[in-house]
Design a protein around this motif. Structure first.
Motif, mmCIF file in Angstrom:
data_model
loop_
_atom_site.group_PDB
_atom_site.id
_atom_site.type_symbol
_atom_site.label_atom_id
_atom_site.label_comp_id
_atom_site.label_asym_id
_atom_site.label_seq_id
_atom_site.Cartn_x
_atom_site.Cartn_y
_atom_site.Cartn_z
ATOM 1 N N ASP A 128 0.839 -1.195 0.000
ATOM 2 C CA ASP A 128 0.000 0.000 0.000
ATOM 3 C C ASP A 128 0.871 1.240 0.000
ATOM 4 O OD1 ASP A 128 -2.227 -1.476 0.029
ATOM 5 O OD2 ASP A 128 -2.694 -1.197 2.156
ATOM 6 N N GLN A 129 0.492 2.199 -0.819
ATOM 7 C CA GLN A 129 1.200 3.468 -0.817
ATOM 8 C C GLN A 129 0.295 4.538 -1.413
ATOM 9 O OE1 GLN A 129 4.644 3.209 -3.272
ATOM 10 N NE2 GLN A 129 3.577 2.363 -5.028
ATOM 11 N N ASP A 130 0.451 5.771 -0.934
ATOM 12 C CA ASP A 130 -0.327 6.889 -1.446
ATOM 13 C C ASP A 130 0.423 7.525 -2.599
ATOM 14 O OD1 ASP A 130 -2.405 6.671 0.390
ATOM 15 O OD2 ASP A 130 -1.242 7.726 1.921
ATOM 16 N N LEU A 131 -0.263 7.668 -3.725
ATOM 17 C CA LEU A 131 0.351 8.330 -4.855
ATOM 18 C C LEU A 131 0.402 9.828 -4.590
ATOM 19 C CD1 LEU A 131 -1.421 6.457 -7.786
ATOM 20 C CD2 LEU A 131 0.868 6.054 -6.856
ATOM 21 N N PRO A 132 1.478 10.505 -4.987
ATOM 22 C CA PRO A 132 1.572 11.938 -4.740
ATOM 23 C C PRO A 132 0.495 12.699 -5.507
ATOM 24 C CG PRO A 132 3.311 11.201 -6.238
ATOM 25 C CD PRO A 132 2.644 9.972 -5.702
ATOM 26 N N ALA A 133 -0.041 13.767 -4.880
ATOM 27 C CA ALA A 133 -1.065 14.571 -5.531
ATOM 28 C C ALA A 133 -0.455 15.367 -6.682
ATOM 29 C CB ALA A 133 -1.690 15.525 -4.513
ATOM 30 N N THR A 134 -1.272 15.632 -7.691
ATOM 31 C CA THR A 134 -0.817 16.423 -8.815
ATOM 32 C C THR A 134 -0.573 17.852 -8.366
ATOM 33 O OG1 THR A 134 -2.121 15.070 -10.324
ATOM 34 C CG2 THR A 134 -1.401 17.227 -11.134
ATOM 35 N N LYS A 135 0.590 18.409 -8.688
ATOM 36 C CA LYS A 135 0.913 19.768 -8.291
ATOM 37 C C LYS A 135 0.072 20.748 -9.094
ATOM 38 C CE LYS A 135 4.775 22.846 -7.324
ATOM 39 N NZ LYS A 135 6.251 23.011 -7.316
ATOM 40 N N ILE A 136 -0.408 21.773 -8.419
ATOM 41 C CA ILE A 136 -1.253 22.777 -9.060
ATOM 42 C C ILE A 136 -0.366 23.898 -9.586
ATOM 43 C CG2 ILE A 136 -3.150 24.393 -8.703
ATOM 44 C CD1 ILE A 136 -4.077 22.574 -6.404
ATOM 45 N N VAL A 137 -0.337 24.048 -10.892
ATOM 46 C CA VAL A 137 0.499 25.065 -11.534
ATOM 47 C C VAL A 137 -0.373 25.921 -12.438
ATOM 48 C CG1 VAL A 137 2.473 25.497 -13.046
ATOM 49 C CG2 VAL A 137 2.528 23.569 -11.441
ATOM 50 N N PHE A 138 -0.378 27.220 -12.177
ATOM 51 C CA PHE A 138 -1.181 28.121 -12.992
ATOM 52 C C PHE A 138 -0.482 28.421 -14.312
ATOM 53 C CE2 PHE A 138 -2.224 32.537 -14.248
ATOM 54 C CZ PHE A 138 -3.559 32.334 -14.575
ATOM 55 N N VAL A 139 -1.213 28.234 -15.381
ATOM 56 C CA VAL A 139 -0.725 28.536 -16.735
ATOM 57 C C VAL A 139 -1.617 29.641 -17.295
ATOM 58 C CG1 VAL A 139 -0.303 27.647 -19.047
ATOM 59 C CG2 VAL A 139 0.055 26.162 -17.052
ATOM 60 N N PRO A 140 -1.073 30.788 -17.670
ATOM 61 C CA PRO A 140 -1.911 31.867 -18.210
ATOM 62 C C PRO A 140 -2.767 31.364 -19.369
ATOM 63 C CG PRO A 140 0.310 32.667 -17.809
ATOM 64 C CD PRO A 140 0.347 31.174 -17.598
ATOM 65 N N PRO A 141 -3.993 31.858 -19.485
ATOM 66 C CA PRO A 141 -4.890 31.371 -20.539
ATOM 67 C C PRO A 141 -4.312 31.549 -21.930
ATOM 68 C CG PRO A 141 -5.763 33.347 -19.482
ATOM 69 C CD PRO A 141 -4.619 32.897 -18.658
ATOM 70 N N ALA A 142 -4.556 30.563 -22.773
ATOM 71 C CA ALA A 142 -3.993 30.585 -24.123
ATOM 72 C C ALA A 142 -4.476 31.782 -24.923
ATOM 73 C CB ALA A 142 -4.358 29.285 -24.847
ATOM 74 N N ALA A 143 -5.689 32.240 -24.648
ATOM 75 C CA ALA A 143 -6.240 33.382 -25.378
ATOM 76 C C ALA A 143 -5.777 34.716 -24.815
ATOM 77 C CB ALA A 143 -7.766 33.323 -25.365
ATOM 78 N N GLY A 144 -4.930 34.678 -23.790
ATOM 79 C CA GLY A 144 -4.439 35.904 -23.191
ATOM 80 C C GLY A 144 -5.226 36.303 -21.960
ATOM 81 N N ALA A 145 -4.601 37.144 -21.118
ATOM 82 C CA ALA A 145 -5.264 37.637 -19.914
ATOM 83 C C ALA A 145 -6.248 38.741 -20.287
ATOM 84 C CB ALA A 145 -4.219 38.170 -18.939
ATOM 85 N N PRO A 146 -7.193 39.060 -19.394
ATOM 86 C CA PRO A 146 -8.132 40.142 -19.693
ATOM 87 C C PRO A 146 -7.458 41.461 -20.066
ATOM 88 C CG PRO A 146 -8.910 38.892 -17.819
ATOM 89 C CD PRO A 146 -7.545 38.361 -18.153
ATOM 90 N N ALA A 147 -6.334 41.761 -19.432
ATOM 91 C CA ALA A 147 -5.643 43.023 -19.726
ATOM 92 C C ALA A 147 -5.145 43.083 -21.159
ATOM 93 C CB ALA A 147 -4.473 43.217 -18.761
ATOM 94 N N ASP A 148 -4.949 41.926 -21.776
ATOM 95 C CA ASP A 148 -4.478 41.910 -23.162
ATOM 96 C C ASP A 148 -5.562 42.387 -24.127
ATOM 97 O OD1 ASP A 148 -2.061 40.868 -22.295
ATOM 98 O OD2 ASP A 148 -2.745 38.799 -22.507
ATOM 99 N N ARG A 149 -6.802 42.429 -23.656
ATOM 100 C CA ARG A 149 -7.906 42.774 -24.550
ATOM 101 C C ARG A 149 -8.457 44.178 -24.304
ATOM 102 N NH1 ARG A 149 -12.264 40.577 -25.390
ATOM 103 N NH2 ARG A 149 -12.976 39.689 -23.435
ATOM 104 N N ILE A 150 -7.764 44.978 -23.459
ATOM 105 C CA ILE A 150 -8.223 46.335 -23.202
ATOM 106 C C ILE A 150 -7.178 47.320 -23.664
ATOM 107 C CG2 ILE A 150 -9.627 45.597 -21.232
ATOM 108 C CD1 ILE A 150 -7.495 46.624 -19.384
ATOM 109 N N GLY A 151 -7.566 48.569 -23.793
ATOM 110 C CA GLY A 151 -6.629 49.590 -24.242
ATOM 111 C C GLY A 151 -5.586 49.916 -23.194
ATOM 112 N N ALA A 152 -4.470 50.434 -23.646
ATOM 113 C CA ALA A 152 -3.361 50.769 -22.737
ATOM 114 C C ALA A 152 -3.785 51.782 -21.691
ATOM 115 C CB ALA A 152 -2.176 51.297 -23.537
ATOM 116 N N GLY A 153 -4.763 52.612 -22.004
ATOM 117 C CA GLY A 153 -5.184 53.653 -21.079
ATOM 118 C C GLY A 153 -5.864 53.141 -19.837
ATOM 119 N N THR A 154 -6.322 51.905 -19.829
ATOM 120 C CA THR A 154 -7.015 51.367 -18.655
ATOM 121 C C THR A 154 -6.163 50.377 -17.870
ATOM 122 O OG1 THR A 154 -8.012 49.729 -20.121
ATOM 123 C CG2 THR A 154 -9.350 51.640 -19.567
#
Length: 225
Positions: free
Chosen positions: A33-59
């Motif tokens: 018997d053994q416990d398998l290690p949990a999958t590490k949680i790693v944030f990957v930025p969205p493929a379509a870009g972050a929300p800031a990528d879709r707004i104008g530089a002024g905001t």
């Protein structure tokens, strides 16, 4: 999953006049018997870009640096696949005063969700849970989430902590690791925290929470323990 341990014991015994013998065979299959290690949680930025990528530089100045109030949203904003995510922030020092959180469409208009707390405000995590206090997010629309804090003792009005929120359509995540790997920040955060009607939040998976925040560039030393 635990491995299955199956043991088959075959015992053959024979007795005869004037003699006694026994033969035992033990056959074991599987692994210990053994416990398998949990999958590490790693944030990957969205493929379509972050929300800031879709707004104008002024905001872009609405993205604020950590302070007494720190919003738990990555630089560039966060994405949700769920219609009513919880938006979390941290109060990094005890304060007495008024704290107000609100979510407003970036294009303008009235808040779609808001919460005000006052009195003695303890350090720790807080949440504006849209499932409890607001209307569902509209797919493809970008919102501004901000938290304002006024200190009753000093009269100081802190610079509002702000971040961007966007809901995108897609398959809902199965767990935190799945959500993080697909750039669904708020979905991932929801798997490792929980909120109550008072507006307070707590971490339910310390390891997953730490992995998620560090992978998105947060410094855990900036958050109250």
């Amino acid at each position: 999953m635990r491995s299955v341990l199956r043991t088959i014991i075959l015992m053959l015994a024979a007795t005869a006049v004037g003699s006694l013998g026994a033969l035992v065979f033990i056959w074991t299959t599987g692994a210990p018997d053994q416990d398998l290690p949990a999958t590490k949680i790693v944030f990957v930025p969205p493929a379509a870009g972050a929300p800031a990528d879709r707004i104008g530089a002024g905001t872009r100045e609405i993205l604020s640096a950590p302070g007494v109030v720190q919003i738990l949203i990555p630089e560039g904003g966060g994405v949700s696949l769920a219609a009513s995510p919880a938006l979390l922030w941290s109060l990094n020092a005890p304060k007495k005063g008024v704290m107000r959180a609100e979510l407003v469409p970036l294009s303008g208009g009235a808040p779609v969700a808001e919460r005000t707390m006052s009195g003695d405000l303890g350090p720790g995590l807080y949440a504006l849970d849209l499932a409890m206090t607001g209307e569902p997010l509209a797919p493809g629309r970008i919102y501004e989430f901000k938290v304002l804090l006024a200190d009753e003792n000093t009269g100081e009005l802190f610079v509002p902590a702000k971040g961007l929120v966007e809901r995108r359509e897609g398959r809902l995540a199965e767990d935190a690791a799945d959500a993080a790997s697909r750039g669904a920040w708020f979905d991932a955060l929801g798997f490792v925290t929980e909120n109550d009607p008072s507006g307070r939040a707590r971490v339910t998976d310390q390891t997953g929470f730490g992995d998620l925040l560090r992978s998105a560039g947060f410094k855990l030393d900036d958050l109250p323990q």
